[in-house]
Design a protein around this motif. Structure first.
Motif, PDB file in Angstrom:
ATOM      1  N   THR A 250      47.946 -30.963  16.061  1.00 14.21           N
ATOM      2  CA  THR A 250      47.668 -30.322  14.777  1.00 14.21           C
ATOM      3  C   THR A 250      48.395 -28.978  14.677  1.00 14.21           C
ATOM      4  O   THR A 250      48.982 -28.643  13.648  1.00 14.21           O
ATOM      5  CB  THR A 250      46.150 -30.083  14.623  1.00 14.21           C
ATOM      6  OG1 THR A 250      45.475 -31.204  15.162  1.00 14.21           O
ATOM      7  CG2 THR A 250      45.778 -29.892  13.195  1.00 14.21           C
TER       8      THR A 250
ATOM      9  N   SER B 178      51.969 -29.496  14.029  1.00 17.94           N
ATOM     10  CA  SER B 178      52.255 -29.910  12.661  1.00 17.94           C
ATOM     11  C   SER B 178      52.115 -28.725  11.718  1.00 17.94           C
ATOM     12  O   SER B 178      52.845 -28.606  10.734  1.00 17.94           O
ATOM     13  CB  SER B 178      51.346 -31.067  12.241  1.00 17.94           C
ATOM     14  OG  SER B 178      50.016 -30.629  12.198  1.00 17.94           O
TER      15      SER B 178
ATOM     16  N   TYR C 219      55.051 -27.447   9.316  1.00 20.77           N
ATOM     17  CA  TYR C 219      54.839 -27.307   7.882  1.00 20.77           C
ATOM     18  C   TYR C 219      55.262 -25.914   7.423  1.00 20.77           C
ATOM     19  O   TYR C 219      55.898 -25.748   6.382  1.00 20.77           O
ATOM     20  CB  TYR C 219      53.364 -27.540   7.581  1.00 20.77           C
ATOM     21  CG  TYR C 219      53.004 -27.495   6.124  1.00 20.77           C
ATOM     22  CD1 TYR C 219      53.157 -28.609   5.316  1.00 20.77           C
ATOM     23  CD2 TYR C 219      52.502 -26.328   5.551  1.00 20.77           C
ATOM     24  CE1 TYR C 219      52.822 -28.566   3.982  1.00 20.77           C
ATOM     25  CE2 TYR C 219      52.176 -26.286   4.215  1.00 20.77           C
ATOM     26  CZ  TYR C 219      52.329 -27.408   3.435  1.00 20.77           C
ATOM     27  OH  TYR C 219      52.008 -27.364   2.113  1.00 20.77           O
TER      28      TYR C 219
ATOM     29  N   GLU D  48      58.591 -27.044   4.754  1.00 23.66           N
ATOM     30  CA  GLU D  48      57.574 -27.862   4.122  1.00 23.66           C
ATOM     31  C   GLU D  48      58.093 -29.277   3.841  1.00 23.66           C
ATOM     32  O   GLU D  48      57.442 -30.272   4.178  1.00 23.66           O
ATOM     33  CB  GLU D  48      57.164 -27.177   2.829  1.00 23.66           C
ATOM     34  CG  GLU D  48      55.829 -27.623   2.305  1.00 23.66           C
ATOM     35  CD  GLU D  48      55.489 -26.901   1.012  1.00 23.66           C
ATOM     36  OE1 GLU D  48      55.787 -25.699   0.917  1.00 23.66           O
ATOM     37  OE2 GLU D  48      54.943 -27.549   0.110  1.00 23.66           O
TER      38      GLU D  48
ATOM     39  N   LEU E 212      56.784 -32.826   5.342  1.00 22.77           N
ATOM     40  CA  LEU E 212      56.215 -33.891   4.517  1.00 22.77           C
ATOM     41  C   LEU E 212      56.917 -35.212   4.802  1.00 22.77           C
ATOM     42  O   LEU E 212      56.284 -36.259   4.910  1.00 22.77           O
ATOM     43  CB  LEU E 212      56.343 -33.543   3.033  1.00 22.77           C
ATOM     44  CG  LEU E 212      55.501 -32.364   2.562  1.00 22.77           C
ATOM     45  CD1 LEU E 212      55.707 -32.102   1.090  1.00 22.77           C
ATOM     46  CD2 LEU E 212      54.033 -32.610   2.847  1.00 22.77           C
TER      47      LEU E 212
ATOM     48  N   GLY F 224      55.748 -37.150   7.675  1.00 19.56           N
ATOM     49  CA  GLY F 224      54.425 -37.752   7.590  1.00 19.56           C
ATOM     50  C   GLY F 224      53.287 -36.812   7.899  1.00 19.56           C
ATOM     51  O   GLY F 224      52.190 -37.251   8.224  1.00 19.56           O
ATOM     52  N   ILE F 225      53.521 -35.506   7.810  1.00 18.74           N
ATOM     53  CA  ILE F 225      52.425 -34.559   8.033  1.00 18.74           C
ATOM     54  C   ILE F 225      51.620 -34.454   6.745  1.00 18.74           C
ATOM     55  O   ILE F 225      52.175 -34.321   5.658  1.00 18.74           O
ATOM     56  CB  ILE F 225      52.984 -33.191   8.453  1.00 18.74           C
ATOM     57  CG1 ILE F 225      53.528 -33.286   9.873  1.00 18.74           C
ATOM     58  CG2 ILE F 225      51.921 -32.116   8.366  1.00 18.74           C
ATOM     59  CD1 ILE F 225      54.300 -32.075  10.304  1.00 18.74           C
ATOM     60  N   ASP F 226      50.285 -34.514   6.874  1.00 22.12           N
ATOM     61  CA  ASP F 226      49.422 -34.457   5.701  1.00 22.12           C
ATOM     62  C   ASP F 226      49.229 -32.988   5.300  1.00 22.12           C
ATOM     63  O   ASP F 226      48.610 -32.221   6.040  1.00 22.12           O
ATOM     64  CB  ASP F 226      48.081 -35.117   6.051  1.00 22.12           C
ATOM     65  CG  ASP F 226      47.082 -34.973   4.924  1.00 22.12           C
ATOM     66  OD1 ASP F 226      47.494 -34.583   3.816  1.00 22.12           O
ATOM     67  OD2 ASP F 226      45.893 -35.241   5.156  1.00 22.12           O
ATOM     68  N   PRO F 227      49.776 -32.564   4.139  1.00 18.18           N
ATOM     69  CA  PRO F 227      49.691 -31.136   3.780  1.00 18.18           C
ATOM     70  C   PRO F 227      48.245 -30.676   3.596  1.00 18.18           C
ATOM     71  O   PRO F 227      47.896 -29.557   3.970  1.00 18.18           O
ATOM     72  CB  PRO F 227      50.470 -31.047   2.476  1.00 18.18           C
ATOM     73  CG  PRO F 227      50.522 -32.435   1.948  1.00 18.18           C
ATOM     74  CD  PRO F 227      50.484 -33.345   3.121  1.00 18.18           C
ATOM     75  N   GLY F 228      47.404 -31.549   3.026  1.00 17.85           N
ATOM     76  CA  GLY F 228      46.008 -31.166   2.819  1.00 17.85           C
ATOM     77  C   GLY F 228      45.321 -30.820   4.128  1.00 17.85           C
ATOM     78  O   GLY F 228      44.602 -29.822   4.231  1.00 17.85           O
ATOM     79  N   HIS F 229      45.622 -31.619   5.159  1.00 24.63           N
ATOM     80  CA  HIS F 229      45.022 -31.389   6.462  1.00 24.63           C
ATOM     81  C   HIS F 229      45.477 -30.037   7.015  1.00 24.63           C
ATOM     82  O   HIS F 229      44.667 -29.241   7.494  1.00 24.63           O
ATOM     83  CB  HIS F 229      45.421 -32.530   7.395  1.00 24.63           C
ATOM     84  CG  HIS F 229      44.799 -32.459   8.745  1.00 24.63           C
ATOM     85  ND1 HIS F 229      43.445 -32.545   8.923  1.00 24.63           N
ATOM     86  CD2 HIS F 229      45.346 -32.288   9.978  1.00 24.63           C
ATOM     87  CE1 HIS F 229      43.182 -32.440  10.207  1.00 24.63           C
ATOM     88  NE2 HIS F 229      44.308 -32.278  10.867  1.00 24.63           N
TER      89      HIS F 229
ATOM     90  N   ARG G 199      43.823 -27.189   5.180  1.00 21.40           N
ATOM     91  CA  ARG G 199      42.406 -27.036   5.551  1.00 21.40           C
ATOM     92  C   ARG G 199      42.267 -26.359   6.911  1.00 21.40           C
ATOM     93  O   ARG G 199      41.467 -25.440   7.082  1.00 21.40           O
ATOM     94  CB  ARG G 199      41.711 -28.400   5.568  1.00 21.40           C
ATOM     95  CG  ARG G 199      41.223 -28.843   4.197  1.00 21.40           C
ATOM     96  CD  ARG G 199      40.270 -30.021   4.308  1.00 21.40           C
ATOM     97  NE  ARG G 199      40.889 -31.189   4.902  1.00 21.40           N
ATOM     98  CZ  ARG G 199      41.646 -32.070   4.224  1.00 21.40           C
ATOM     99  NH1 ARG G 199      41.877 -31.885   2.945  1.00 21.40           N
ATOM    100  NH2 ARG G 199      42.182 -33.110   4.821  1.00 21.40           N
TER     101      ARG G 199
END
Lengths: 337, 439
Positions: A192, A195, A199, A203, A207, A210-215, A218
């Protein structure tokens, strides 16, 4: 020889130890600012109030624990309440992200709009804090006050000057070291964390991988809330908790983040100590220190204080100005985590 | 409702609010609110010049307003001769030495080669300068503050009519804005926000602690007025006759008359600032500013010096805020540094601009009136609301006591909510900016 030792002890007691504690608090605060900047790309003006919010929750939980008769012996009960305070603050901060910032992120609004929104959040949080706990001064440190007192030190060393170490100072420094080590381990070693760095670095590329931006967002908010709560609680334990001081703390924290280079965690820590040592070093009265070192005839009459303590913020501001003029990218120039 | 009708209707509604206040509560408090709103509208115009025209976020409105207020004191208060004799020279010398130190720093920075030697030389110049300055400054301050500490203890001002300070307040605020802008503009956009936050905190700290300048937290009271005093009016024949012919008690009428005089002065300033702002925004210069705001990169490519234009517009906006700050101190007749709270002087003005319509001068004026009006009414309303909510509880119920005591903090929450809601759901405000496509 004794004079030299006395002078050193004097500096340690009134300058180095307080500056180390204050610097640790600023560094933790600046880390939160830098983390949010690295991931969300805006200067979070609500960060000072997040510290205040976290400290408030911690005080409330401390009172609850104390009313149940739970204490930590020599350590302050606040440490036991801290995890609960972090959870509460993180939930609140995630709620503000969901209600306020998420909309602008989807719209890809400019960083200035984020900044204005964060000012709005800052005032709401400030109002909530005053509403819930009131504007008064709160002292919530319990347990042992000193690791060793000035008297103990004098008896042990036989010097005229004493050196005291308050337990809150020791706790601050130790906690800061542990937290910073954990944060760096997280950013550099875990999936994490990596990632998040990716990010922050690029950015679009992140993306695509495959990195989840929302995660990532948060996690960044949760980390920022945790850092802010810890910084706020440590500051409150070390001094005392006053809701209005946190707006004023915003300036040294931003100065620390910018000195180090916004977005750089190492820079935030270095910046925190630069600001703390300059602030205390410039407002310290050197008369007694010089009296130990110089022959009596040469000792100046005045306090030999470069700046009166009311102008503490001016120090952070001047540091900020100097950095902006000479090296706007900061010491550890970087925009990435 | 058509585009052109909307502002007219909104301003008519605002006027109706004042008329209703005059009818229900009284002309006196309606005029009090009007004066407050007029000054707020000028401040909002200043912020609109910075934010609406150029997209610059100034978090230090409070500092510039306080600078204007300080100028009002320094221009209008009669000089304290004793204090000048005691320490005026020392203050002047230390001021001169400050300039010399700064000049020496600039000279060393420009002339010496880059490197460690230059850094140490700069540090040495500052350190030596600081000690020499304080050698003259400290005894002077002590001497000045020892002169009648209960009533004066400061240098006083120039003893000139206070109206001069309105213009001068703008000039001083513009000077500070120039320095801040020079440092922080042209870098990342949020550096300006942080720098203005810092400078306003420092200005307020200075005003609270430099007793020789403005008596610090002991406040300067009894500033001279640009309008007649009530007590004099009540003894003037034509005034008593006028009051009698209008059928109003001369004592009440004198207070109304004074407020009316202020309102006329403030309205005149507001109209001048508004006229100039409108002229500016509809000129080629205004179009250039909007072009820079909407797309810095392309404006730069067209050969516009973005940083310089930003500096210009930042200085202009701060000058307007400084003028309004001096006017506010004139209206109060006293200078109280502790009254400068960021919520009231920075944040409220921001809410005015965003609610009214950023980029539109009429919108900012309307926002100044509307938000200013409700700001004044919010406190009685808040306390009333809390009393209604808690009416069912026992009078000594701790929750009730807490809620009523906290009524005042509700302002922070309400203002924050208004800002966030308007920013999200109506970012263009009540009177949106008119773009060429709209008509």
């Amino acid at each position: 020889m004794d004079n030299l030792l006395n002078a050193v002890v004097l500096l340690l007691n009134f300058l180095v130890v307080p500056a180390l504690a204050y610097g640790s608090q600023l560094a933790l605060g600046a880390l939160g600012v830098t983390l949010i900047y690295g991931v969300l790309r805006f200067s979070n003006f609500a960060h000072g109030e997040t510290m205040s919010f976290g400290a408030m929750f911690c005080i409330l939980f401390t009172w609850l624990l104390q009313s149940w008769g739970v204490t930590l012996g020599p350590l302050p009960t606040a440490l036991l309440a801290l995890p609960f305070a972090i959870i509460a603050t993180a939930l609140f901060v995630l709620a503000t992200d969901w209600l306020v910032y998420d909309y602008y992120r989807v719209k890809k609004a400019s960083s200035l709009i984020f900044l204005i929104a964060s000012v709005g959040v800052m005032f709401i949080m400030n109002g909530l804090v005053r509403f819930i706990i009131g504007p008064e001064d709160r002292n919530f440190a319990d347990g042992a006050r000193f690791v060793f007192t000035a008297r103990d030190f004098k008896e042990w060393s036989g010097l005229a000057e004493g050196l005291a170490l308050r337990s809150t100072q020791l706790i601050t420094i130790v906690t800061a070291i542990v937290i910073v080590a954990a944060l760096f381990w997280f950013l550099n070693r875990t999936r994490t964390g990596k990632s998040m760095r990716a990010y922050s670095d690029n950015e679009d590329l992140a993306l695509l991988s495959g990195i989840d931006p929302g995660h990532v967002v948060r996690i960044a908010w949760i980390l920022a809330a945790a850092l802010a709560t810890i910084a706020g609680v440590l500051y409150g334990l070390d001094k005392s908790y006053k809701p209005f001081t946190f707006l004023q703390l915003l300036l040294p924290i931003f100065a620390a983040a910018i000195v180090g280079g916004v977005g750089s965690p190492v820079g935030a820590i270095a910046g925190g100590f630069v600001v703390a040592f300059s602030e205390i070093g410039l407002t310290f009265a050197y008369k007694k220190f010089l009296a130990y070192l110089l022959p009596a005839a040469l000792v100046p009459d005045g306090l030999v204080q470069l700046l009166s303590t009311e102008y503490k913020f001016a120090v952070s501001f001047v540091i900020l100005v100097v950095v902006l003029l000479i090296k706007p990218t900061g010491l550890f120039s970087g925009k990435t985590l | 409702m058509t585009e052109t009708n909307r502002p007219v209707l909104l301003f008519a509604a605002m006027a109706l609010l004042f008329v209703a206040t005059a009818a229900i509560i009284g002309l006196n408090s309606a005029l009090f609110a009007l004066n407050f709103c007029l000054i707020s509208a000028i401040m909002a115009l200043g912020v609109n010049i910075q934010w609406g025209y150029a997209g610059l976020f100034n978090v230090g409105v409070m500092g510039f307003a306080a600078t204007g207020g300080l100028t009002a004191v320094l221009v209008s208060y009669p000089p304290v001769a004793e204090a000048w004799a005691a320490g005026g020279g020392g203050i002047l010398i230390s001021g001169l030495l400050t300039l010399v130190t700064i000049a020496a720093c600039i000279l060393a920075y420009r002339r010496m080669p880059r490197g460690l030697v230059r850094n140490w030389a700069l540090a040495a110049i500052i350190l030596v300068g600081l000690f020499v300055i304080r050698y003259f400054y400290d005894p002077a301050v002590e001497a000045i503050e020892a002169v009648n500490p209960a009533t004066s203890g400061f240098l006083g001002g120039l003893g000139m009519p206070i109206l001069f300070s309105w213009a001068l307040g703008g000039v001083v605020a513009a000077g500070i804005a120039w320095v801040i802008g020079k440092i922080s503009l042209g870098l990342r956009s949020d550096y300006l926000a942080i720098a203005t936050l810092g400078i306003s905190e420092i200005i307020i700290a200075m005003l609270k602690n430099e007793d020789w300048l403005n008596r610090g937290v002991k406040n300067v009271i009894g500033l001279p007025r640009p309008v007649p005093y009530e007590i004099d009016l009540q003894q003037t024949e034509w005034f008593i006759n006028l009051a009698n012919s209008l059928g109003i008690n001369p004592v009440d009428f004198s207070s109304i008359y004074v407020k009316l005089c202020y309102a006329l002065l403030f309205a005149a300033v507001l109209l001048i600032v508004l006229y100039l702002s409108e002229k500016a925004i509809h000129s080629p210069w205004g179009r250039m500013m909007r072009a820079i705001r909407d797309n810095e990169v392309s404006a730069n490519a067209m050969g516009k010096d973005v940083t310089r234009r930003h500096l210009q517009v930042f200085v202009l906006g701060s000058a307007v805020i400084g003028i309004a700050g001096a006017m506010l101190t004139t209206l109060d007749g006293q200078f109280t540094p502790t009254a400068y709270q960021p919520l009231r002087y920075t944040f409220l003005i921001w809410v005015m601009v965003i609610v009214g319509g950023s980029g539109n001068n009429w919108g900012s004026v309307l926002g100044g009136f509307l938000v200013g009006f409700f700001w004044l009414q919010a406190e009685p309303l808040g306390i009333w609301l809390m009393q209604v909510i808690t009416a069912g509880m026992a009078p000594d119920n701790p929750l009730r006591v807490h809620l009523i005591d906290s009524g005042a903090h509700m302002r922070l929450i309400v203002m924050g909510l208004i800002l966030l809601l308007v920013l999200r759901f109506s970012p263009r405000g009540l009177i949106p900016e008119r773009t060429s496509r709209a008509h």
